[in-house]
Write a protein that holds these residues in place. Structure first.
Motif, PDB file in Angstrom:
ATOM      1  N   ASP A  53      53.205  26.099  42.624  1.00 60.16           N
ATOM      2  CA  ASP A  53      52.058  26.773  41.772  1.00 60.16           C
ATOM      3  C   ASP A  53      50.718  26.054  41.852  1.00 60.16           C
ATOM      4  O   ASP A  53      50.660  25.305  41.195  1.00 60.16           O
ATOM      5  CB  ASP A  53      52.720  27.047  40.239  1.00 60.16           C
ATOM      6  CG  ASP A  53      51.712  28.149  39.638  1.00 60.16           C
ATOM      7  OD1 ASP A  53      50.750  28.462  40.294  1.00 60.16           O
ATOM      8  OD2 ASP A  53      51.673  28.226  38.311  1.00 60.16           O
ATOM      9  N   PRO A  54      49.994  26.459  42.714  1.00 57.45           N
ATOM     10  CA  PRO A  54      48.534  26.112  42.682  1.00 57.45           C
ATOM     11  C   PRO A  54      47.724  26.132  41.141  1.00 57.45           C
ATOM     12  O   PRO A  54      46.711  25.500  41.113  1.00 57.45           O
ATOM     13  CB  PRO A  54      47.861  26.943  43.736  1.00 57.45           C
ATOM     14  CG  PRO A  54      48.410  28.005  43.943  1.00 57.45           C
ATOM     15  CD  PRO A  54      50.066  27.905  43.284  1.00 57.45           C
ATOM     16  N   VAL A  60      41.220  24.658  39.736  1.00 55.05           N
ATOM     17  CA  VAL A  60      41.820  25.979  40.139  1.00 55.05           C
ATOM     18  C   VAL A  60      42.124  26.807  38.960  1.00 55.05           C
ATOM     19  O   VAL A  60      42.705  26.235  37.908  1.00 55.05           O
ATOM     20  CB  VAL A  60      42.913  25.792  40.980  1.00 55.05           C
ATOM     21  CG1 VAL A  60      43.400  27.232  41.285  1.00 55.05           C
ATOM     22  CG2 VAL A  60      42.520  25.011  42.378  1.00 55.05           C
ATOM     23  N   THR A  61      41.323  28.107  38.762  1.00 56.53           N
ATOM     24  CA  THR A  61      41.737  29.011  37.536  1.00 56.53           C
ATOM     25  C   THR A  61      42.696  30.062  38.216  1.00 56.53           C
ATOM     26  O   THR A  61      42.276  30.513  38.983  1.00 56.53           O
ATOM     27  CB  THR A  61      40.348  29.301  36.866  1.00 56.53           C
ATOM     28  OG1 THR A  61      39.499  28.177  36.627  1.00 56.53           O
ATOM     29  CG2 THR A  61      40.750  30.197  35.834  1.00 56.53           C
ATOM     30  N   ARG A  67      47.472  34.292  39.950  1.00 59.64           N
ATOM     31  CA  ARG A  67      46.633  34.519  41.064  1.00 59.64           C
ATOM     32  C   ARG A  67      45.671  33.814  40.806  1.00 59.64           C
ATOM     33  O   ARG A  67      44.765  33.736  39.722  1.00 59.64           O
ATOM     34  CB  ARG A  67      46.613  35.958  41.391  1.00 59.64           C
ATOM     35  CG  ARG A  67      47.852  36.801  41.302  1.00 59.64           C
ATOM     36  CD  ARG A  67      48.637  36.311  42.604  1.00 59.64           C
ATOM     37  NE  ARG A  67      47.886  36.681  43.719  1.00 59.64           N
ATOM     38  CZ  ARG A  67      47.614  37.957  44.258  1.00 59.64           C
ATOM     39  NH1 ARG A  67      48.187  38.998  43.796  1.00 59.64           N
ATOM     40  NH2 ARG A  67      46.931  37.892  45.526  1.00 59.64           N
ATOM     41  N   VAL A  68      44.974  33.025  42.092  1.00 59.92           N
ATOM     42  CA  VAL A  68      43.805  32.281  41.845  1.00 59.92           C
ATOM     43  C   VAL A  68      42.549  33.120  41.664  1.00 59.92           C
ATOM     44  O   VAL A  68      42.363  34.093  42.504  1.00 59.92           O
ATOM     45  CB  VAL A  68      43.592  31.165  42.986  1.00 59.92           C
ATOM     46  CG1 VAL A  68      42.253  30.609  43.013  1.00 59.92           C
ATOM     47  CG2 VAL A  68      44.842  30.630  43.205  1.00 59.92           C
ATOM     48  N   GLY A  87      39.856  33.225  52.811  1.00 59.37           N
ATOM     49  CA  GLY A  87      40.057  34.714  52.658  1.00 59.37           C
ATOM     50  C   GLY A  87      41.156  35.571  52.175  1.00 59.37           C
ATOM     51  O   GLY A  87      41.299  36.523  51.883  1.00 59.37           O
ATOM     52  N   LYS A  88      42.181  34.526  51.979  1.00 61.43           N
ATOM     53  CA  LYS A  88      43.628  34.961  51.670  1.00 61.43           C
ATOM     54  C   LYS A  88      43.711  35.070  50.078  1.00 61.43           C
ATOM     55  O   LYS A  88      44.635  35.402  49.509  1.00 61.43           O
ATOM     56  CB  LYS A  88      44.764  34.308  52.207  1.00 61.43           C
ATOM     57  CG  LYS A  88      44.852  34.360  53.681  1.00 61.43           C
ATOM     58  CD  LYS A  88      45.787  33.517  54.115  1.00 61.43           C
ATOM     59  CE  LYS A  88      45.989  33.483  55.659  1.00 61.43           C
ATOM     60  NZ  LYS A  88      47.059  32.528  56.100  1.00 61.43           N
ATOM     61  N   LEU A  89      42.699  34.390  49.357  1.00 66.76           N
ATOM     62  CA  LEU A  89      42.578  34.526  47.848  1.00 66.76           C
ATOM     63  C   LEU A  89      42.214  35.771  47.332  1.00 66.76           C
ATOM     64  O   LEU A  89      40.984  35.928  46.910  1.00 66.76           O
ATOM     65  CB  LEU A  89      42.002  33.174  47.324  1.00 66.76           C
ATOM     66  CG  LEU A  89      42.180  31.923  47.978  1.00 66.76           C
ATOM     67  CD1 LEU A  89      41.199  30.976  47.493  1.00 66.76           C
ATOM     68  CD2 LEU A  89      43.573  31.583  47.622  1.00 66.76           C
ATOM     69  N   GLU A  90      43.080  36.852  47.225  1.00 69.48           N
ATOM     70  CA  GLU A  90      42.528  38.222  47.047  1.00 69.48           C
ATOM     71  C   GLU A  90      42.026  38.511  45.960  1.00 69.48           C
ATOM     72  O   GLU A  90      41.274  39.388  45.661  1.00 69.48           O
ATOM     73  CB  GLU A  90      43.978  39.136  47.237  1.00 69.48           C
ATOM     74  CG  GLU A  90      44.435  39.199  48.564  1.00 69.48           C
ATOM     75  CD  GLU A  90      45.621  39.842  48.609  1.00 69.48           C
ATOM     76  OE1 GLU A  90      46.275  40.313  47.855  1.00 69.48           O
ATOM     77  OE2 GLU A  90      46.125  40.050  50.002  1.00 69.48           O
ATOM     78  N   ARG A  91      42.329  37.628  44.620  1.00 69.95           N
ATOM     79  CA  ARG A  91      41.749  38.063  43.294  1.00 69.95           C
ATOM     80  C   ARG A  91      40.519  36.831  42.823  1.00 69.95           C
ATOM     81  O   ARG A  91      40.175  36.948  41.787  1.00 69.95           O
ATOM     82  CB  ARG A  91      42.971  38.004  42.325  1.00 69.95           C
ATOM     83  CG  ARG A  91      43.865  39.031  42.556  1.00 69.95           C
ATOM     84  CD  ARG A  91      44.744  39.284  41.244  1.00 69.95           C
ATOM     85  NE  ARG A  91      45.717  40.006  41.489  1.00 69.95           N
ATOM     86  CZ  ARG A  91      46.720  40.053  40.457  1.00 69.95           C
ATOM     87  NH1 ARG A  91      46.633  39.743  39.476  1.00 69.95           N
ATOM     88  NH2 ARG A  91      47.804  41.072  40.946  1.00 69.95           N
TER      89      ARG A  91
END
Length: 216
Positions: A53-54, A60-61, A67-68, A87-91
């Motif tokens: 879990d990042p 990181v929030t 979801r990041v 670009g994969k950090l959709e949220r």
């Protein structure tokens, strides 16, 4: 076990699996950034790829779905490059990597961050052009790219950013003319100053013209 209880258990397992998949994907994306930069102050020391879990990593929030949503890496003395995996950090809503020593281009993949509200890359050493893909960031309110070494034209596609409240591309090496339609029409000279090769009515005070094909 009754059918209803079994169905509920299956749903829980499904959502748990999906959450784990997203966490792995986003963790991999963030770790790609860690591998691409030098970190003399240990800002990214907690970014451990063995932790699923990042959201447990510093700077990181995440939201309630793990979801990041925010990266706060401003003024961290980071050097290296931004990576397309971001670009994969959709949220992701806030990408704050200002006042570092980052080089190289702005990845065009950042245009896939549809939830992005703030993109702050100012005061680095970024080069290349402003990606036209940033025009896809329809929720974007703050775009600060000032104090880099960006070249080329200001993409006319950026005029589509109807929610944009702050734009700063000053102190670069942009060229061509300043788009004056759509959302860019409301910004003053201060947003564009100190680009010696940039022309336009906001800077020149008369009818806009194109400087020709030598803008790179």
């Amino acid at each position: 076990m009754g059918i209803r209880a079994l169905f509920h258990l299956l749903l829980v397992l499904l959502f748990s699996a999906l959450a784990s998949t997203h966490a792995n994907t986003e963790g991999d994306a963030l770790y790609a950034l860690r591998r691409a930069v030098k970190d003399p102050q240990g800002v990214l020391k907690s970014w451990d790829p063995t932790l699923v879990d990042p959201c447990t990593w510093f700077h990181v929030t995440c939201d309630a779905d793990n979801r990041v949503t925010r990266l706060d890496l401003g003024n961290g003395r980071l050097s290296g490059r931004l990576v397309p995996e971001l670009g994969k950090l959709e949220r992701l809503q806030y990408l704050e990597v200002y006042m570092n020593n980052l080089v190289g281009p702005i990845p065009k993949e950042l245009g896939g961050l549809k939830s992005l509200i703030s993109l702050d890359l100012y005061h680095n050493n970024l080069t290349g052009t402003i990606p036209s893909s940033l025009s896809k960031l329809t929720n974007l309110k703050f775009l600060r790219l000032n104090g880099n070494r960006l070249t080329g034209r200001i993409p006319r596609e950026l005029t589509k950013l109807g929610n944009l409240k702050i734009l700063d591309v000053s102190n670069n090496d942009l060229c061509g003319t300043i788009p004056t339609s759509g959302s860019l029409s409301k910004f003053t000279e201060e947003s564009f100053v100190n680009n010696p090769r940039l022309e336009g009515p906001e800077l020149m005070g008369f009818v806009r013209y194109d400087v020709g094909g030598d803008c790179k």
